[in-house]
Scaffold this motif. Structure first.
Motif, short mmCIF file in Angstrom:
data_model
loop_
_atom_site.label_atom_id
_atom_site.label_comp_id
_atom_site.label_asym_id
_atom_site.label_seq_id
_atom_site.Cartn_x
_atom_site.Cartn_y
_atom_site.Cartn_z
N VAL A 1 -67.24 -21.56 -0.04
CA VAL A 1 -68.51 -22.27 -0.19
C VAL A 1 -68.34 -23.45 -1.14
O VAL A 1 -68.86 -24.54 -0.90
CB VAL A 1 -69.60 -21.31 -0.70
N GLN A 2 -67.57 -23.25 -2.21
CA GLN A 2 -67.26 -24.36 -3.11
C GLN A 2 -66.59 -25.50 -2.34
O GLN A 2 -66.95 -26.68 -2.49
CB GLN A 2 -66.32 -23.90 -4.22
N GLU A 3 -65.62 -25.12 -1.50
CA GLU A 3 -64.87 -26.15 -0.77
C GLU A 3 -65.75 -26.87 0.26
O GLU A 3 -65.52 -28.03 0.57
CB GLU A 3 -63.66 -25.51 -0.07
N ALA A 4 -66.76 -26.17 0.78
CA ALA A 4 -67.67 -26.83 1.73
C ALA A 4 -68.41 -27.97 1.06
O ALA A 4 -68.56 -29.06 1.64
CB ALA A 4 -68.65 -25.80 2.29
N PHE A 5 -68.87 -27.75 -0.17
CA PHE A 5 -69.57 -28.82 -0.89
C PHE A 5 -68.62 -29.98 -1.21
O PHE A 5 -68.97 -31.15 -1.06
CB PHE A 5 -70.18 -28.28 -2.19
N ILE A 6 -67.40 -29.65 -1.62
CA ILE A 6 -66.42 -30.70 -1.91
C ILE A 6 -66.10 -31.49 -0.65
O ILE A 6 -66.01 -32.72 -0.66
CB ILE A 6 -65.14 -30.07 -2.50
N PHE B 1 -62.52 -34.91 -5.12
CA PHE B 1 -63.05 -34.39 -6.39
C PHE B 1 -61.95 -33.85 -7.32
O PHE B 1 -61.94 -34.15 -8.51
CB PHE B 1 -64.07 -33.28 -6.10
N ARG B 2 -61.04 -33.07 -6.80
CA ARG B 2 -60.05 -32.43 -7.65
C ARG B 2 -58.99 -33.41 -8.15
O ARG B 2 -58.21 -33.06 -9.05
CB ARG B 2 -59.39 -31.26 -6.92
N LYS B 3 -58.96 -34.62 -7.60
CA LYS B 3 -57.95 -35.61 -8.00
C LYS B 3 -58.53 -36.80 -8.76
O LYS B 3 -57.81 -37.47 -9.51
CB LYS B 3 -57.23 -36.13 -6.76
N ASP B 4 -59.83 -37.09 -8.58
CA ASP B 4 -60.36 -38.31 -9.20
C ASP B 4 -60.65 -38.09 -10.69
O ASP B 4 -60.55 -36.96 -11.21
CB ASP B 4 -61.61 -38.81 -8.46
N ASN B 5 -61.02 -39.17 -11.36
CA ASN B 5 -61.32 -39.14 -12.78
C ASN B 5 -62.81 -39.12 -13.06
O ASN B 5 -63.25 -39.59 -14.10
CB ASN B 5 -60.68 -40.35 -13.47
N ALA C 1 -76.74 -47.16 -1.93
CA ALA C 1 -75.37 -47.31 -2.39
C ALA C 1 -74.51 -46.09 -2.12
O ALA C 1 -73.46 -46.18 -1.50
CB ALA C 1 -75.36 -47.63 -3.89
N GLY C 2 -74.92 -44.92 -2.53
CA GLY C 2 -74.12 -43.74 -2.30
C GLY C 2 -72.79 -43.85 -3.03
O GLY C 2 -72.65 -44.55 -4.02
N GLY C 3 -71.77 -43.18 -2.51
CA GLY C 3 -70.45 -43.28 -3.12
C GLY C 3 -70.32 -42.49 -4.40
O GLY C 3 -69.31 -42.59 -5.08
N SER C 4 -71.32 -41.67 -4.76
CA SER C 4 -71.26 -40.92 -6.01
C SER C 4 -70.35 -39.71 -5.85
O SER C 4 -70.40 -39.00 -4.85
CB SER C 4 -72.65 -40.47 -6.42
N THR C 5 -69.55 -39.45 -6.90
CA THR C 5 -68.72 -38.26 -6.91
C THR C 5 -69.58 -37.07 -7.32
O THR C 5 -70.72 -37.22 -7.76
CB THR C 5 -67.58 -38.41 -7.91
N ILE C 6 -69.00 -35.88 -7.19
CA ILE C 6 -69.69 -34.67 -7.64
C ILE C 6 -69.95 -34.76 -9.14
O ILE C 6 -71.02 -34.35 -9.62
CB ILE C 6 -68.87 -33.42 -7.28
N THR C 7 -68.99 -35.33 -9.88
CA THR C 7 -69.18 -35.49 -11.32
C THR C 7 -70.36 -36.40 -11.61
O THR C 7 -71.20 -36.10 -12.48
CB THR C 7 -67.91 -36.07 -11.96
N LEU D 1 -67.95 -28.56 -11.32
CA LEU D 1 -68.44 -28.11 -10.02
C LEU D 1 -69.56 -27.08 -10.21
O LEU D 1 -70.58 -27.12 -9.51
CB LEU D 1 -67.30 -27.53 -9.20
N ALA D 2 -69.38 -26.17 -11.15
CA ALA D 2 -70.42 -25.19 -11.42
C ALA D 2 -71.70 -25.86 -11.89
O ALA D 2 -72.81 -25.51 -11.47
CB ALA D 2 -69.93 -24.18 -12.47
N GLY D 3 -71.56 -26.86 -12.78
CA GLY D 3 -72.74 -27.59 -13.26
C GLY D 3 -73.46 -28.30 -12.13
O GLY D 3 -74.70 -28.29 -12.05
N TYR D 4 -72.69 -28.89 -11.22
CA TYR D 4 -73.28 -29.57 -10.07
C TYR D 4 -74.04 -28.58 -9.17
O TYR D 4 -75.18 -28.83 -8.76
CB TYR D 4 -72.18 -30.27 -9.28
#
Length: 759
Positions: free
Chosen positions: A110-115, A122-126, A147-153, A191-194
């Motif tokens: 389920v985590q991976e579905a959101f990513i 997500f796991r590679k960006d800053n 605009a979009g383009g927002s990361t999970i962070t 990811l948990a916070g998101y």
């Protein structure tokens, strides 16, 4: 020639060739001239690096300047409070429907579905995806969306620290804080916070509340299919709620759902063979929140829908912190609920599916309005949110039937329309009431049936009598005489809403073949009751939040139609109630003076009674709806073990019981109809709009006992065009499939309801 002379000659030739071989845009010295002086590759490259360095310097400065703020107000949610008109608390909704979960309580797939659908890198960006940001900005600049383009962070930062406003300043802060958060927190924490701060609709904040709201399970028990839908949903919760989405939107949901799974395959988190076997996990219907028992949940729905229509986003309403001051009078509300119970619910047996199958399909809705203020003082939405999630008072998927006919008359009076032979349309105007009489003057053929195939008139009948008995053939001709477009314009002016499927330019519109809800019809009749001044019913007196106060638009506005038109229609509808054979005669009482109109749709799938006194306008409706998906419309005939359930049956009984309860014991007003104009009594005409027929049936009152000196309507004769031929009787209306039950077979505790014409 010596060597010196040859060298000199060669130099002279080279000098002569130089001008033709010089680079264009350069001077004698070979340097650039004109605008090229400013756009050399060296200068462009230098400018680029300079701007880049300045930008990097600015970002570095901002990085150290911008501090991580405290959590925003929306991250510290609170409940909404709903109060009756007398100030007492009706209900509270909240505190926030959220339960914070650690990341190990959320299934890995389920985590991976959101990513996969929100931020593949997500796991590679800053914390910031520059490519995605650039792509989003380009989409905005080219008109392809926000605009979009927002990361999970970034989304976590926006949800937890910032606001939802779309401004360059907020976006810049989001970028800087996201970089800092990514440095300080580990990816699983982010990811948990998101997942714990995201809004999923249905008042659910966070993955745990969403799992319960959509699938009735804890988040740790979500399947990948269920998690993939929630990941799909989070982009647009209200729009992508499967239970309320249109077919077109459901198609878009499926596309985004499939994209989630395809991305998981590309990321190596899902086997392609398994993806091929996966099925979409349809969510459960919305479930009522705790404390929303009885009518409270429906009243909360109506209040929030009205606030949303005032421009407040649903997300902000569900965030909490609002105090709703409602116009609902608790005593009138109690009286309306009791009337529905006593006159309808107590007579149904919803558990006896064998002997009383129709009872399972019955839904009721009602709205009561003070015409002088526009306040909705009582509303009935159904038996409860657990049984029926959406309010029957607000539903817009059924037709209003003959309750639309007074609008046709109002439009005729307001536009000074005339019949086909040029006579003014007034309550005393005459029309041909022959059953299945083809309309004249319309490009669209239409020959509607009257109830029980009856002919009304000799063959002429006045508009007043045609309204009393709800004669379809008369009103079908009248709307042609007025013009369907003008009638539609009047309807919208009075308070109905324009929506897809409105049968513009069709004579059938006279029979109420568009969709409407009880609030719209209350608006129309309240405007008539208020002498033509526009009334817009409102359930909210005001809604307060610490940041703002929202009050509805003026509930009583300018003159929508003339007082003469409004009062004339009211006088006609007063006749519908007072006439011995009128379809609204059942609500007549010595306690109050009333006007009203019944309505029964084709196949008896809906029945309405819309009536008013000088103090109160109340619309009561019944709808036939199968209790299981896809909830098809179905007949009401057979409700409570009886026959046809028209507007003069249960809806009229509920209306009368409620109106008596709230008005009895007090001083009631009389209608002031001094400006009503009934028009001159007309002599029968033999022109296009009143084509003579062989029918000689006077208008029989639609009741079981004809008045004195009136031919029995069950023995109506219809003459053949050839007078030498014998006459034939019309079918006995007492033998039709939609007849009221015979009085001899009537249960002693259930009244025998007179029938009013269909539509």
């Amino acid at each position: 020639m010596g060597r010196a002379e040859a060298r000199k000659a060669q130099q002279q030739r080279g000098a002569r060739r130089a001008p033709s071989g010089r680079t264009r845009g350069t001077g004698k010295s070979g340097k650039p001239t004109g605008i090229r002086r400013f756009f050399t590759w060296k200068k462009l490259l230098g400018t680029f690096f300079t701007v880049t360095l300045l930008g990097m310097g600015a970002l570095i400065g901002l990085y150290f300047y911008v501090e991580e703020p405290n959590p925003n107000a929306q991250a510290l949610q609170q409940s909404n409070v709903y109060k009756y008109a007398d100030g007492t608390t009706m209900a509270t909704k909240g505190t926030v429907n959220r339960e914070i979960l650690p990341i190990d309580k959320i299934p890995k797939d389920v985590q991976e579905a959101f990513i996969a659908i929100e931020n593949k890198s997500f796991r590679k960006d800053n914390g910031v995806d520059l490519k995605g940001l650039a792509r989003g900005l380009w989409n905005t600049a080219t008109g392809q969306g926000r605009a979009g383009g927002s990361t999970i962070t970034q989304q976590y930062v926006k949800n937890y620290y910032l606001t939802q406003e779309q401004t360059p300043t907020r976006k810049l802060k989001e970028l800087v804080i996201s970089l800092k958060v990514d440095q300080r927190m580990k990816k699983p924490e982010i990811l948990a916070g998101y997942l714990n701060t995201s809004y999923f609709g249905r008042g659910a904040y966070g993955i745990q509340a969403a799992a319960q709201a959509y699938y009735g399970v804890d988040a740790e028990k979500l399947s990948l299919e269920q998690g993939a839908y929630l990941a799909t949903l989070v982009q647009a919760p209200s729009q992508y709620d499967w239970s309320t989405a249109s077919d077109e939107t459901k198609g878009r949901i499926k596309i985004r759902y499939d994209a989630t799974l395809v991305n998981m395959v590309e990321m190596g988190e899902l086997d392609e063979a398994k993806r091929q076997t996966m099925q979409f996990a349809e969510p459960q219907p919305p479930q009522p929140p705790t404390g929303m028992d009885g009518q409270k949940g429906y009243l909360v729905q109506a209040a929030e829908a009205e606030l949303n229509s005032q421009g407040v986003e649903k997300k902000l309403i569900d965030a909490g912190g609002w105090t709703f001051h409602l116009n609902i009078d608790p005593k009138k509300q109690e009286a309306l609920e009791k009337a529905v119970h006593d006159e309808l619910e107590s007579k149904l047996d919803r558990k006896d599916t064998k002997n009383r199958p129709i009872d399972q399909n019955v839904q009721a809705g009602a709205t009561s309005v003070d015409p002088k203020t526009g306040h909705i003082v009582a509303m009935y939405g159904g038996t409860g949110l657990k049984d029926h999630w959406s309010s029957n008072a607000l539903r817009k998927d059924f037709q209003p039937g003959s309750t639309f006919k007074p609008i046709v008359l109002a439009s005729a009076l307001e536009n000074k329309a005339t019949t086909q032979d040029g006579k003014p349309i007034t309550p005393n105007a005459l029309y041909d009431g022959t059953n299945k009489r083809p309309v004249v003057g319309s490009k669209i053929p239409f020959a509607p049936e009257n109830q029980d195939q009856r002919n009304f008139g000799d063959p002429m009948i006045s508009v007043q009598d045609a309204t009393n008995y709800s004669v379809n053939s008369v009103y079908a001709q009248m709307i042609v005489d007025v013009g369907p477009k003008d009638v539609k314009k009047t309807a919208l002016t009075l308070g109905m809403k324009d929506r897809e499927g409105w049968p513009e330019d069709k004579p059938a519109m006279a029979l109420g073949t568009m969709s409407a809800n009880t609030v719209e019809m209350a608006a129309v009749y309240a405007t008539l009751d208020n002498h033509g001044k526009k009334v817009t019913p409102s359930i909210i007196k005001k809604a307060e939040h610490k940041d703002r106060v929202v009050e509805p638009v003026d509930a009583v506005g300018e003159q929508a139609i003339s007082r003469q038109t409004a009062d004339t229609v009211t006088k006609v509808l007063n006749g519908v109630v007072n006439d011995e054979g009128g379809s609204g005669n059942k609500v007549r009482s010595s306690v109050y003076e009333a006007a009203g109109k019944t309505g029964t749709t084709e196949s008896n799938v809906a029945a309405w009674f819309t009536g008013y006194t000088p103090e109160l306008v109340t619309v009561v409706a019944m709808f036939g709806e199968e209790p299981v998906p896809p909830h098809k419309q179905t007949t009401l005939t057979g409700t409570a073990g009886l026959g046809r359930a028209g507007g003069s049956s249960f809806p009229a009984s509920i209306w009368k019981a409620y109106t008596l309860a709230v008005l009895k014991g007090g001083d009631t007003d009389k209608f002031d109809l001094s400006e009503a104009e009934m028009g001159a009594v007309q002599a029968p005409s033999r022109t296009a709009s009143s084509t003579p027929t062989a029918s000689q049936t006077p208008p029989p009152p639609p009741s079981s006992t004809p008045p004195a000196n009136t031919p029995d309507p069950t023995k109506t004769t219809t003459k053949s065009p050839d007078p030498t031929k014998t006459t034939t009787k019309s079918p006995d209306p007492t033998k039709t499939t939609t007849k009221s039950p015979d009085a001899s077979n009537k249960p002693p505790d259930v009244p025998l309801f007179p029938q009013e014409p269909q539509h």
